[in-house]
Design an enzyme around this catalytic site. Structure first.
Site, mmCIF file in Angstrom:
data_model
loop_
_atom_site.group_PDB
_atom_site.id
_atom_site.type_symbol
_atom_site.label_atom_id
_atom_site.label_comp_id
_atom_site.label_asym_id
_atom_site.label_seq_id
_atom_site.Cartn_x
_atom_site.Cartn_y
_atom_site.Cartn_z
ATOM 1 N N GLU A 91 0.819 -1.204 0.000
ATOM 2 C CA GLU A 91 0.000 0.000 0.000
ATOM 3 C C GLU A 91 0.852 1.252 0.000
ATOM 4 O O GLU A 91 1.990 1.255 0.453
ATOM 5 C CB GLU A 91 -0.944 -0.019 1.192
ATOM 6 C CG GLU A 91 -0.267 -0.282 2.515
ATOM 7 C CD GLU A 91 -1.280 -0.496 3.643
ATOM 8 O OE1 GLU A 91 -2.058 -1.457 3.568
ATOM 9 O OE2 GLU A 91 -1.267 0.299 4.577
ATOM 10 N N CYS A 104 3.298 8.578 0.764
ATOM 11 C CA CYS A 104 3.937 7.696 1.737
ATOM 12 C C CYS A 104 4.097 6.331 1.075
ATOM 13 O O CYS A 104 3.113 5.732 0.643
ATOM 14 C CB CYS A 104 3.045 7.596 2.973
ATOM 15 S SG CYS A 104 3.623 6.409 4.192
ATOM 16 N N CYS A 111 6.615 -6.473 7.449
ATOM 17 C CA CYS A 111 7.706 -5.921 8.245
ATOM 18 C C CYS A 111 8.060 -6.921 9.332
ATOM 19 O O CYS A 111 7.196 -7.634 9.814
ATOM 20 C CB CYS A 111 7.250 -4.603 8.892
ATOM 21 S SG CYS A 111 8.549 -3.761 9.819
ATOM 22 N N CYS A 115 6.761 -4.212 16.113
ATOM 23 C CA CYS A 115 6.229 -3.177 17.016
ATOM 24 C C CYS A 115 4.776 -3.517 17.370
ATOM 25 O O CYS A 115 3.986 -3.856 16.481
ATOM 26 C CB CYS A 115 6.310 -1.799 16.367
ATOM 27 S SG CYS A 115 7.986 -1.321 15.912
ATOM 28 N N CYS A 118 1.606 -1.687 15.624
ATOM 29 C CA CYS A 118 1.648 -1.462 14.176
ATOM 30 C C CYS A 118 1.047 -2.640 13.405
ATOM 31 O O CYS A 118 1.349 -3.796 13.703
ATOM 32 C CB CYS A 118 3.088 -1.237 13.741
ATOM 33 S SG CYS A 118 3.251 -0.870 11.995
ATOM 34 N N GLY A 161 7.015 -1.616 6.350
ATOM 35 C CA GLY A 161 8.414 -2.013 6.208
ATOM 36 C C GLY A 161 9.363 -1.138 6.981
ATOM 37 O O GLY A 161 9.011 -0.038 7.407
ATOM 38 N N SER A 193 12.049 7.156 7.609
ATOM 39 C CA SER A 193 11.786 6.883 9.030
ATOM 40 C C SER A 193 12.309 5.494 9.396
ATOM 41 O O SER A 193 12.051 4.516 8.697
ATOM 42 C CB SER A 193 10.280 6.953 9.266
ATOM 43 O OG SER A 193 9.963 6.606 10.596
ATOM 44 N N SER A 216 11.745 6.536 15.013
ATOM 45 C CA SER A 216 10.596 6.144 15.831
ATOM 46 C C SER A 216 11.103 5.839 17.234
ATOM 47 O O SER A 216 11.657 4.771 17.476
ATOM 48 C CB SER A 216 9.924 4.905 15.230
ATOM 49 O OG SER A 216 9.426 5.230 13.956
ATOM 50 N N CYS A 335 -0.072 2.503 8.984
ATOM 51 C CA CYS A 335 0.702 1.603 8.136
ATOM 52 C C CYS A 335 0.179 0.186 8.149
ATOM 53 O O CYS A 335 0.035 -0.408 9.204
ATOM 54 C CB CYS A 335 2.139 1.524 8.619
ATOM 55 S SG CYS A 335 2.858 3.085 8.966
HETATM 56 N N1 SAH Z 1 9.647 1.046 10.145
HETATM 57 C C1 SAH Z 1 9.811 2.466 10.084
HETATM 58 C C2 SAH Z 1 8.909 3.155 9.072
HETATM 59 C C3 SAH Z 1 7.500 2.680 8.938
HETATM 60 S S1 SAH Z 1 6.412 3.078 10.265
HETATM 61 C C4 SAH Z 1 9.668 3.057 11.455
HETATM 62 O O1 SAH Z 1 9.388 2.333 12.398
HETATM 63 O O2 SAH Z 1 9.906 4.250 11.609
HETATM 64 C C5 SAH Z 1 6.191 4.805 10.135
HETATM 65 C C6 SAH Z 1 5.740 5.468 11.422
HETATM 66 O O3 SAH Z 1 4.378 5.097 11.734
HETATM 67 C C7 SAH Z 1 6.587 5.031 12.610
HETATM 68 O O4 SAH Z 1 6.892 6.134 13.428
HETATM 69 C C8 SAH Z 1 5.652 4.070 13.296
HETATM 70 O O5 SAH Z 1 6.016 3.903 14.636
HETATM 71 C C9 SAH Z 1 4.301 4.729 13.082
HETATM 72 N N2 SAH Z 1 3.148 3.855 13.338
HETATM 73 C C10 SAH Z 1 3.078 2.520 13.320
HETATM 74 N N3 SAH Z 1 1.860 2.082 13.681
HETATM 75 C C11 SAH Z 1 1.125 3.172 13.926
HETATM 76 C C12 SAH Z 1 -0.204 3.371 14.372
HETATM 77 N N4 SAH Z 1 -1.032 2.357 14.621
HETATM 78 N N5 SAH Z 1 -0.616 4.656 14.540
HETATM 79 C C13 SAH Z 1 0.232 5.701 14.292
HETATM 80 N N6 SAH Z 1 1.481 5.564 13.888
HETATM 81 C C14 SAH Z 1 1.945 4.315 13.710
#
Ligand code: SAH
Length: 357
Positions: A91, A104, A111, A115, A118, A161, A193, A216, A335
């Site tokens: 996506e 984006c 991934c 986390c 996510c 990712g 990021s 992050s 994401c």
């Molecule tokens: N893997 C990388 C980039 C992808 S995530 C990273 O971790 O930075 C991009 C951003 O979206 C990150 O800051 C991540 O923590 C955040 N993110 C993930 N899940 C989310 C959610 N449910 N709500 C808001 N932000 C989220």
């Protein structure tokens, strides 16, 4: 599988034509069709010789992504679901800001970072996207904007990712998209990021690109960060902060620290005070993200008053903090949510099929 034409730099394409006894200028012609006229097929490239066209079709694919569906938010955010050539889904999101359109992009299929808040990481990682598959996301969305005579002016590598787990393809993509022979998106308008893959932060610093680096962070103690971001067990906070400091010193650039607020996990005043202490040595600004609720995940977004209290506590310490505007929250814009939904739909269908069998 044939080569992805969007993964080729102009020089690589020139070398390809030279090696195949064709004129080098064919590469510039092809580039013009790909990135300026933005055609969908090689057949449309009508100033190429028959032989050059045959060479292209024999060695390359141009249809890299198939559009599957789009979800449109009331705020104008549009989420696109695409199918890649090996039939997985990815996506990408188009966002409208007052300064222009940003896209984006995803950098991996799924991934592996794990986390806990996510959706992208549900089901793990399938594979890396190559630089041309990342480019194709921008091209497809630019084609969509062409209908309205608009252009993509900025990019965030924040889709599904972990960009620094796919470092070489990501760097190649950034150099490609930043090139004036392609879409010429300025480095200053690109943000990448990372969840904090420390060795790659050093590598990235040494490249000294004008690109914005976002980290992050999401927690101020190793206990909490390791709980919500397993990568912290490998690269704990002390090492992460040291790497960011190196980046600051090397590039003289400010980083963006992303801090996603999870109700009752990392949204207290004490956490905001600790954050102030932790980032004191850094050149940075904090982007507070009210976390999008993901139905598969147990975390919840804090109340507005708790979010405000967190930001005010940061500001009182002289920290430059902004609350991320929530775009597309009505369309599963966090994401990986759309992809996860599609995958579970397909799983359900497969399951249903199995029952019928
Ligand atoms: N893997 C990388 C980039 C992808 S995530 C990273 O971790 O930075 C991009 C951003 O979206 C990150 O800051 C991540 O923590 C955040 N993110 C993930 N899940 C989310 C959610 N449910 N709500 C808001 N932000 C989220």
């Amino acid at each position: 599988m044939k080569n992805n034409i969007y993964a080729y730099t102009l020089e690589e394409l020139q070398a390809f034509f030279s090696e195949n006894n064709e004129a080098k200028f064919r590469a510039s012609q092809v580039y013009n069709w790909l990135y300026q006229k933005r055609v969908n097929s090689f057949a449309q490239m009508n100033n190429l010789s028959k032989r050059a066209l045959d060479l292209l079709t024999e060695h390359f694919d141009i249809e890299i992504l198939t559009f599957v569906l789009k979800q449109e938010s009331i705020d104008g955010t549009i989420k696109f679901l695409f199918k890649v050539r090996d039939h997985h889904f990815i996506e990408a999101v188009l966002m409208k800001h007052d300064y222009g359109y940003s896209v984006c992009v995803s950098t991996q299929i799924g991934c592996k970072m794990g986390c806990t808040f996510c959706a992208s990481t549900i089901g793990g990682v399938v594979r890396n996207l190559d630089s041309g598959e990342i480019m194709a996301q921008v091209i497809e969305i630019q084609k969509y904007l062409d209908n309205a005579n608009e252009r993509v002016s900025s990019l965030v590598l924040m889709g599904s990712g972990e960009p620094f787990d796919n470092y070489d393809n990501v760097i190649k993509f950034i150099n490609l998209v930043n090139n004036d022979h392609t879409l010429n998106i300025g480095a200053r308008h690109i943000t990448v990021s990372t969840s904090g893959i420390v060795p790659r932060i050093y590598d990235f610093a040494d490249l000294n690109l004008q690109v914005t680096l976002a980290i992050s962070l999401h927690a101020t103690t190793n206990t909490v960060r390791s709980l919500i971001m397993p990568i912290n067990r490998r690269y704990p906070l002390e090492e992460l902060i040291k790497a960011i400091k190196y980046y600051n010193d090397k590039t003289k650039r400010r980083v963006t620290l992303e801090f996603g607020l999870l109700n009752d996990v990392n949204d207290s005043i004490a956490e905001a005070l600790r954050l102030g202490d932790l980032i004191k040595p850094l050149l940075c600004h904090v982007n507070v993200i009210p976390i999008n609720d993901v139905s598969e995940r147990k975390h919840k977004k804090p109340s507005l008053s708790r979010i405000k209290q967190f930001v005010e506590t940061l500001e009182k310490q002289g920290i430059n903090a902004t609350i991320r505007k929530e775009l597309g929250s009505d369309i599963d814009a966090a994401c990986g949510q759309l992809r996860a939904k599609k995958a579970s739909l397909i799983r359900r269908r497969m399951y249903a099929k199995r029952i019928n069998y």
